[in-house]
Design an enzyme around this catalytic site. Structure first.
Site, PDB file in Angstrom:
ATOM      1  CD  GLU A  28       2.094  27.651  74.862  1.00  0.00           C
ATOM      2  OE1 GLU A  28       3.029  27.166  74.978  1.00  0.00           O
ATOM      3  OE2 GLU A  28       0.799  27.341  75.275  1.00  0.00           O
ATOM      4  NE  ARG A  46       2.885  14.416  86.664  1.00  0.00           N
ATOM      5  CZ  ARG A  46       1.692  14.486  86.279  1.00  0.00           C
ATOM      6  NH1 ARG A  46       0.870  13.308  86.338  1.00  0.00           N
ATOM      7  NH2 ARG A  46       0.966  15.438  86.077  1.00  0.00           N
ATOM      8  CG  HIS A  64      -7.532  25.831  82.297  1.00  0.00           C
ATOM      9  ND1 HIS A  64      -7.739  26.197  81.117  1.00  0.00           N
ATOM     10  CD2 HIS A  64      -7.501  27.154  83.217  1.00  0.00           C
ATOM     11  CE1 HIS A  64      -7.950  27.713  80.960  1.00  0.00           C
ATOM     12  NE2 HIS A  64      -7.975  28.000  82.159  1.00  0.00           N
ATOM     13  CE  LYS A 107       2.868  23.782  81.691  1.00  0.00           C
ATOM     14  NZ  LYS A 107       3.259  23.146  82.875  1.00  0.00           N
TER      15      LYS A 107
END
Length: 672
Positions: free
Chosen positions: A200, A292, A235, A116
């Site tokens: 973040e 994917r 999440h 990421k």
């Protein structure tokens, strides 16, 4: 086109890939673990190879074992599905080195987007907007906390190599950061073999919108529009829909073109998803790219009319994309609901057990239908602690969102699952929720609508109790209340119709509902039956039809009111499926429970499911307060923290870190 395809995955996605491969005339090979020897995906494929133990690390994460299975069976290509090795650049490269086609992007593209933090650096250089945060290599806990402190809370900690909600925590304040970071790193290392994280700023009331991209080896790249995946728990996505409600053509084009640019920047090939976080004013930020196929790909198939797995196989075989961007269009609206073995009322805790009954809408179809089920388990299969607890995906299509939502409500009400706890009733309430109906979507919708989505349980009405009793009478041999009229003489003692020499028959049923005992009296006088509860007597008639072992279609008349349901009996448990929901009751045997210890065991904490102890934060003699974290269990690829139920002193720990524990095992003794 190759002729033999090995599917390096399990469950629903393995069945899904096999279906498309068979339509193309390909021979399919399944791989399976000890736990999956009798699974649906093994039965679906043409042949199967055993690759190891039940733990993913002993089977589905063993790249060399999967490659060896491909060599043994002559497979020319491997489809990785999603999860496990699907985003592992090492495995993709190993396939290429072995001369086997990897149905996915090249290893370089996976590597570029697999981290990421690296992906965000790449997107930043490409001019794609990013959420403010730290995406660097310094993983010192103190440094990471300083970055979070400077950024301002709340912040989001995310596993750099992760996905699917694993290794992700929202941190509301500085004092909570260290514990959340440690938990994230443990979960990331367990799920992805990499504990690196990024930090973040946590956006308030954001939407999660992703773009489906597809590229080939001929330089073509298109986007197949967007999916809204905002409705999430822990999440992880619960509901996905396409197109995104409220999306304008201009914003769709801007997000689609940004996604294609991201794919081109890494030389992407095959199916991929670029995920964006979107603020209420429409500003969007790059989150990550999943290299994917996604779990939610069926909603894109429903609105475009294209089989994305077939596209994957054709592109992997060297063919060009079948359509250009201007040839793609959206028709209608589609919604997908993920059906899990879990208990929403207990924090969506996964449920383990055998699915003794599993019936889906009879009119569901894989293709060319408005209601579709993609599933990897059947009645009789066991939901184990080793893998994700998904049972199936229910996908519906409508001319517009309102029609699709109405069809989803109907279809969810037609599913019958017995043997494990499920989220089906919760999903139906979600579809009917006013905020969801109005498309007032964001990633906090479930928490925001908690009171309406988790209402207190209403007591079962007499009609439901009567339906349960009728099924229990049918199991005893009394299939109906009407006295059989036989022209041939039959010994009355041999008939199970409640006949008595004095003309009277009486039976008492005890049904437990949410630990409350409902006592029902069923009596016969002559040819008339009576149902009595709490002193109120009503005329009672019933008729049952046996559908399968322990499954009945039941019709009752109680007083002047009629009711119908499907009733499933599982030992002492009674499941009444009616009006789109299910009422669970338990037969109470007063004699069998007469010697039960009603005092209960005080001061002990038990395991909510089978799993592994991965962290313990207390020792014998420690004083704890209500809500303190005591230990952490890992099950079904997720962490579950066990908290102190009250103030007290730890008397004894019965397990150590690394121990496997069974469901209900006593973990800690606490004295008040």
């Amino acid at each position: 086109m190759f002729t033999t395809l090995l599917i390096a995955n399990r469950g629903e996605i393995a069945c899904r890939v096999a279906a498309s491969a068979h339509r193309l005339g390909l021979r399919t090979v399944a791989v399976y673990s000890d736990a999956d020897a009798g699974s649906r995906h093994v039965a679906t494929c043409d042949s199967a190879v055993h690759i190891g133990g039940s733990e993913p690390r002993a089977s589905y994460l063993r790249g060399e074992a999967i490659l060896e299975a491909a060599r043994q069976t002559g497979a020319q290509a491997i489809h990785p599905g999603y999860g496990f090795l699907s985003e592992n650049e090492g495995f993709a490269q190993a396939c290429a080195d072995a001369g086997i086609v990897f149905v996915g992007p090249p290893a370089g593209a996976i590597a570029a987007m697999g981290s990421k933090s690296a992906a965000k650096t790449l997107m930043d250089k490409a001019g794609v907007p990013l959420v403010p945060g730290y995406h660097g290599d310094n993983q010192d806990p103190g440094f990471l906390q300083s970055q979070a402190d400077a950024m301002g809370y709340p912040v989001l900690i995310k596993a750099s190599a992760g996905g699917g909600g694993k290794g992700m925590r929202i941190v509301e304040s500085g004092p909570a950061f260290a514990e959340a970071l440690a938990s994230c790193k443990r979960e990331a290392a367990s799920s992805f073999g990499d504990d690196k994280v990024l930090i973040e700023r946590y956006l308030q009331k954001p939407r999660h919108i992703e773009i489906q991209v597809f590229a080939d080896t001929h330089g073509n790249c298109v986007y197949l529009f967007e999916r809204d995946c905002s409705v999430q728990r822990r999440h992880q996505k619960v509901i996905e829909e396409a197109p995104a409600p409220g999306m304008t053509p201009e914003r769709r084009r801007a997000m689609g073109e940004a996604a294609v640019a991201a794919a081109r920047a890494v030389g992407y090939v095959g199916a991929g998803t670029v995920e964006f976080i979107v603020e209420p004013d429409g500003r969007f930020y790059f989150m990550e790219m999943n290299t994917r196929l996604q779990v939610e790909h069926p909603v894109t198939e429903m609105i475009t009319g294209h089989d994305l797995v077939e596209w994957q196989l054709r592109v992997a075989a060297g063919e060009a994309l079948p359509l250009a961007q201007e040839q793609l269009a959206i028709t209608g609206h589609a919604i997908e609901a993920r059906i899990y073995a879990e208990n929403p009322d207990k924090g969506f805790l996964p449920s383990i057990g055998t699915l003794t009954t599993l019936n889906f809408p009879p009119h569901a179809a894989f293709q060319n239908g408005d209601i579709r089920v993609d599933g990897g388990v059947r009645a009789g299969d066991t939901i184990t602690p080793f893998y994700d607890p998904m049972i199936a995906k229910l996908i519906v299509r409508g001319a517009d969102r309102d029609q699709a939502r109405a069809r989803m409500v109907q279809a969810l009400g037609e599913i019958q699952a017995v043997g494990v706890q499920t989220n089906i009733a919760f999903l139906r309430r979600l579809m009917l929720d006013p905020a969801f109906a109005a498309a007032d979507l964001d990633t906090g919708l479930i928490e925001r609508q908690h009171d309406s989505l988790f209402p207190p349980a209403a007591p079962a009405p007499d009609s439901t109790l009567a339906l349960a009793v009728a099924a229990l009478l049918a199991r005893q041999g009394l299939a109906q209340s009407a006295v059989r009229q036989n022209t041939v003489h039959v010994d009355p003692w041999a008939q199970a119709d409640g006949w008595r020499i004095n003309g009277r028959y009486r039976q008492v049923f005890g049904l437990l509902e949410q630990d409350e005992l409902r006592e029902l009296h069923i009596s016969r006088a002559g040819e008339r039956w009576t149902y009595t509860r709490n002193g109120q007597a009503l005329p009672f008639e019933w008729k049952t039809e046996t559908l399968a072992a322990r499954q009945y279609r039941v019709h009752v008349r109680l007083g002047n009111a009629d009711a119908s349901a499907t009733v499933v009996l599982q030992q002492e448990n009674v499941h009444v499926f009616a009006h789109g929901g299910v009422q669970e009751l338990q037969v109470h045997d007063a004699v069998a429970h007469a010697q039960d210890d009603t005092s209960g065991h005080q001061g002990g904490l038990t395991a909510p499911m089978p799993g592994k102890i991965i962290a313990i934060s207390v020792r014998a003699g420690d004083k704890v307060k209500s809500g303190d974290a005591l230990l952490v269990m890992e099950a079904m690829k997720m962490e579950h923290t066990i908290h102190a139920p009250a103030d007290g002193t730890v008397e004894e720990l019965f397990f150590a870190v690394g121990d496997q524990v069974g469901d209900g095992a006593e973990l800690i003794a606490i004295a008040s």
